[in-house]
Design a protein around this motif. Sequence first.
Motif, PDB file in Angstrom:
ATOM      1  N   ALA A 120       0.860  -1.183   0.000  1.00 42.64           N
ATOM      2  CA  ALA A 120       0.000   0.000   0.000  1.00 42.64           C
ATOM      3  C   ALA A 120       0.893   1.228   0.000  1.00 42.64           C
ATOM      4  N   THR A 121       0.517   2.206  -0.785  1.00 41.51           N
ATOM      5  CA  THR A 121       1.294   3.443  -0.878  1.00 41.51           C
ATOM      6  C   THR A 121       0.613   4.524  -0.055  1.00 41.51           C
ATOM      7  N   SER A 122       1.385   5.179   0.783  1.00 44.72           N
ATOM      8  CA  SER A 122       0.824   6.243   1.610  1.00 44.72           C
ATOM      9  C   SER A 122       0.860   7.568   0.850  1.00 44.72           C
ATOM     10  N   TYR A 123      -0.157   8.389   1.037  1.00 50.83           N
ATOM     11  CA  TYR A 123      -0.144   9.721   0.429  1.00 50.83           C
ATOM     12  C   TYR A 123       0.928  10.578   1.087  1.00 50.83           C
ATOM     13  N   GLY A 124       1.112  10.380   2.395  1.00 53.02           N
ATOM     14  CA  GLY A 124       2.210  11.079   3.076  1.00 53.02           C
ATOM     15  C   GLY A 124       1.833  12.377   3.739  1.00 53.02           C
ATOM     16  N   LYS A 136      -0.277  23.756   9.397  1.00 55.20           N
ATOM     17  CA  LYS A 136       1.170  23.616   9.161  1.00 55.20           C
ATOM     18  C   LYS A 136       1.434  22.338   8.335  1.00 55.20           C
ATOM     19  N   ASN A 137       0.776  21.247   8.726  1.00 54.79           N
ATOM     20  CA  ASN A 137       0.957  19.990   7.992  1.00 54.79           C
ATOM     21  C   ASN A 137       0.483  20.117   6.548  1.00 54.79           C
ATOM     22  N   TYR A 138      -0.639  20.812   6.378  1.00 51.83           N
ATOM     23  CA  TYR A 138      -1.146  20.978   5.014  1.00 51.83           C
ATOM     24  C   TYR A 138      -0.163  21.797   4.172  1.00 51.83           C
ATOM     25  N   ALA A 139       0.382  22.841   4.797  1.00 51.34           N
ATOM     26  CA  ALA A 139       1.341  23.679   4.069  1.00 51.34           C
ATOM     27  C   ALA A 139       2.548  22.847   3.628  1.00 51.34           C
ATOM     28  N   SER A 172       3.609  22.312  -0.211  1.00 47.00           N
ATOM     29  CA  SER A 172       4.905  22.771  -0.718  1.00 47.00           C
ATOM     30  C   SER A 172       5.484  21.769  -1.730  1.00 47.00           C
ATOM     31  N   LYS A 173       5.069  20.503  -1.626  1.00 53.30           N
ATOM     32  CA  LYS A 173       5.551  19.494  -2.588  1.00 53.30           C
ATOM     33  C   LYS A 173       4.549  19.272  -3.720  1.00 53.30           C
ATOM     34  N   ARG A 174       3.285  19.615  -3.475  1.00 50.13           N
ATOM     35  CA  ARG A 174       2.239  19.445  -4.499  1.00 50.13           C
ATOM     36  C   ARG A 174       1.586  20.808  -4.691  1.00 50.13           C
ATOM     37  N   THR A 175       2.248  21.626  -5.454  1.00 54.53           N
ATOM     38  CA  THR A 175       1.843  23.035  -5.535  1.00 54.53           C
ATOM     39  C   THR A 175       0.480  23.227  -6.195  1.00 54.53           C
ATOM     40  N   TYR A 176      -0.005  22.191  -6.870  1.00 51.59           N
ATOM     41  CA  TYR A 176      -1.312  22.307  -7.539  1.00 51.59           C
ATOM     42  C   TYR A 176      -2.488  22.291  -6.548  1.00 51.59           C
ATOM     43  N   LEU A 177      -2.219  21.937  -5.286  1.00 51.58           N
ATOM     44  CA  LEU A 177      -3.313  21.819  -4.313  1.00 51.58           C
ATOM     45  C   LEU A 177      -3.916  23.191  -4.012  1.00 51.58           C
ATOM     46  N   PRO A 178      -5.219  23.233  -3.668  1.00 51.51           N
ATOM     47  CA  PRO A 178      -5.847  24.526  -3.334  1.00 51.51           C
ATOM     48  C   PRO A 178      -5.335  25.073  -2.009  1.00 51.51           C
ATOM     49  N   GLU A 179      -5.639  26.343  -1.764  1.00 49.68           N
ATOM     50  CA  GLU A 179      -5.301  26.938  -0.478  1.00 49.68           C
ATOM     51  C   GLU A 179      -6.076  26.245   0.632  1.00 49.68           C
ATOM     52  N   TRP A 180      -5.551  26.273   1.868  1.00 53.71           N
ATOM     53  CA  TRP A 180      -6.190  25.607   2.998  1.00 53.71           C
ATOM     54  C   TRP A 180      -7.615  26.120   3.236  1.00 53.71           C
TER      55      TRP A 180
END
Length: 810
Positions: free
Chosen positions: A417-421, A589-592, A596-604
Amino acid sequence: MSKTIDDLLVRDISRRSLLKNSVKTGVAITAVSSATLPFVSVQAEPTVTGTPGATETVRHSACLVNCGSRCALKVIVKDDTIVRIEPEDCKNDDVFGEHQIRPCLRGRASRWRVYSPDRLKYPLQRVGKRGEGKFKRISWQEASSIIAKELTRITEKYGNESIYYNYQSGAYYHTQGTNAWKRLLNLNGGFLKYYNTYSTAQISVATPYTQGDYVASHFDQVKNSDLVVFFGMNLSETRMSGGGQVEELRRALEQSQAKVIIIDPRYTDSVIGEHAEWLAIKPTTDGALVAGIVHTLINENLLDEAMINRYCVGFDSQTLPESAPANAGYKDYILGLGDDKTEKTPEWAAKVTGLPAVRIRQLAREIANAKACYIAQGWGPQRHANGEQTVRAIQLLPSLTGHFGRPGTNTGNWPYATSYGVPKLPEGTNPIKTAIPCYLWTTAIDAPETITPTKLGLRDADKLKTGIKFMLNQAGNALLNQHGDVNRTKEILADESKCEFIMVIDNHMTPSARFADILLPETSYLEANDLVDNSYASGSHNYMIAIQPVVTPMWEVRSTYDMCADIAENLGKRQEFTQGLTQMQWIEKNYAEVKSKRTYLPEWSVAKDMGVIDQQIATEKQSIALADFRRDPDANPIKTPSGKVEIYSARLADIASKWELDSDEKITAIPEFCPSWESHLDTKALEKYPLQMIGFHTKGRTHSTYHPIAQLREAVPDEIWINPIDAAARGIESRDRIQVRNDRGIIEIHAKVTNRIAPGVVAVPQGAWTQSNNEGVDIGGCINTLTTLRTSPLAKGNPQHTNLVEIKRI
Ligand code: SF4
């Protein structure tokens, strides 16, 4: 004045009436609940409709229990009351990775966990004898102060090694729960560690000796297989959701149409769901089946020995390590040239396993002739007294038959199983390195001097300095119900001169919670904030979910992050614990960090209300285990001392020569079949207790979570499975109430007479909450009243499917 919790049951569970019926400070509460009555005591369904005319709103959460899946929940709320739970919407259900993460009946019933009569509402302090279940209500300030004082007192008197955080798996949070409590204990100077889990002790300890790292292919590879062989894997009753491996397997099987063979003492729902052939094996004998298969492979020249010797050591004498005695290889063992001088013919294996010799031969030919055979094992075969050898034997099959490192193959292990991280709250550093096997905490209370490295697997110390004196048990029922030998465990816990302080944090008055000195009510996941990822059995599908309180947290329940911060304050360490951040700020903080690694994600500000924020599928390269090793084993060695698959492990030979083992225990350098104590081969024990008893997971519970929900127990009743041959011999029919007994205890449960269980074997659904009557009979039907505290030889793991019992109609 003393009241039972039943006195406080609330039939109309609108928030206002719940609060109206709440108890006042100082009223003693006796923990006797309708949810622990025997079998199904279906209550009238409480009215949960919210205020008429109120508008429905949609909120987002997830089911955080330990089933291995992680289903997102779309929660419909009216007037701050949960009215129903639905699957979250999806992009395209036809496309794997964009499909609906569809929760099972448990997740959809989780509003009843919130509105359960067993909910803990206020901090409680024990007023009766430990385990008696009598408590008084106290304030949060009092609770935090008592805990801080006891933690300080016990640490000063006995040292940090006397502090223990118990194994648990009831709620997989990221910014509260386990990480928060360990962070708090680390700020206090650390605590006695454990290794292993109750699910995988034997597999996790045995695997490195054979394969180095634990490696496996994703289920997705089954799309390239023509044969699938599962040793006791039952996804259809454990993690039957859109967010779990069952969905990945189903879609892969649709593509390949591979033949599926399931080896299990039970005809599980997976046999039905995967259109499989069922091989009804006797418990503890998978290693003997593998030996019988390998005998046929050798006898019929179905092995490529040059290839085996390229990737493995210890199959034959050519590749044995220098330290090994002559004739110590697996081939010699199979052909009867080893120490036991017994040839492992299919006829020999048939006597041990209960499977016909002709079928064993045929299975060997099917595996050998398959183009791509996907071989995997669940965690049931290893949870036995000889589990370590079983694990290693199953891991041999892909190596010997070449079904590894290619499309459509696996390693014999549970699929990857692969974790999203998503990050977690940092635990900090534990200065205490000493670790015990997690199943031995009762021994660490009762007889700590017996836990040594060579006797009971103590790590990073020669002996324990002291026994466990302070026990912290959060979101877990392994303090009693999910541990072994419930009657003996109760005695150990009840002795206040041994473990001096027990704190329990939970949602419900579980059997474990009754043994608390201080009992703290935690928010349920439907009342909590967090940012979580997929769990450990979501396969190649991985994703991230923002969960939010769908209703206002009820009564005085609190997040464990806030509880820990208050206790830290009493220890003078609030700032160190929080680093100036609220739990919500840690989540952001965790979401940020993820963003930072998946810049396509929306703002929190947008993501926090999305439920499932992002999902993806692991790539093909990650998906095939040992592909690089297969291509070039010299350039890509695996992490064993030889760099190859170690059928003969010199490290295990060394351990076998040094460890103190009982006369009926064995650690072997090759995966020999070792007959287990309390099995059908233990002829003396069979005279008294002639039936092998195993446990199984039901669709109505995840371990013991969801047990109080009467609707689920009605849908999935607790019944012991008995073969008609064994039932007829005892005059038992389906729906009869029966007693199951051995020297450790007696349980009562209803009977299900069915051909879906092998003769000589009975199967009890695990997770039912224990409840003793006046005669000491467990009328709650908890299997662990009958299981043992004895451990397996190498991992010192829980052998909870290794039991002999007798049954009778009452
Ligand atoms: S119990 Fe498991 S499969 Fe069921 S809803 Fe929860 S996470 Fe999903």
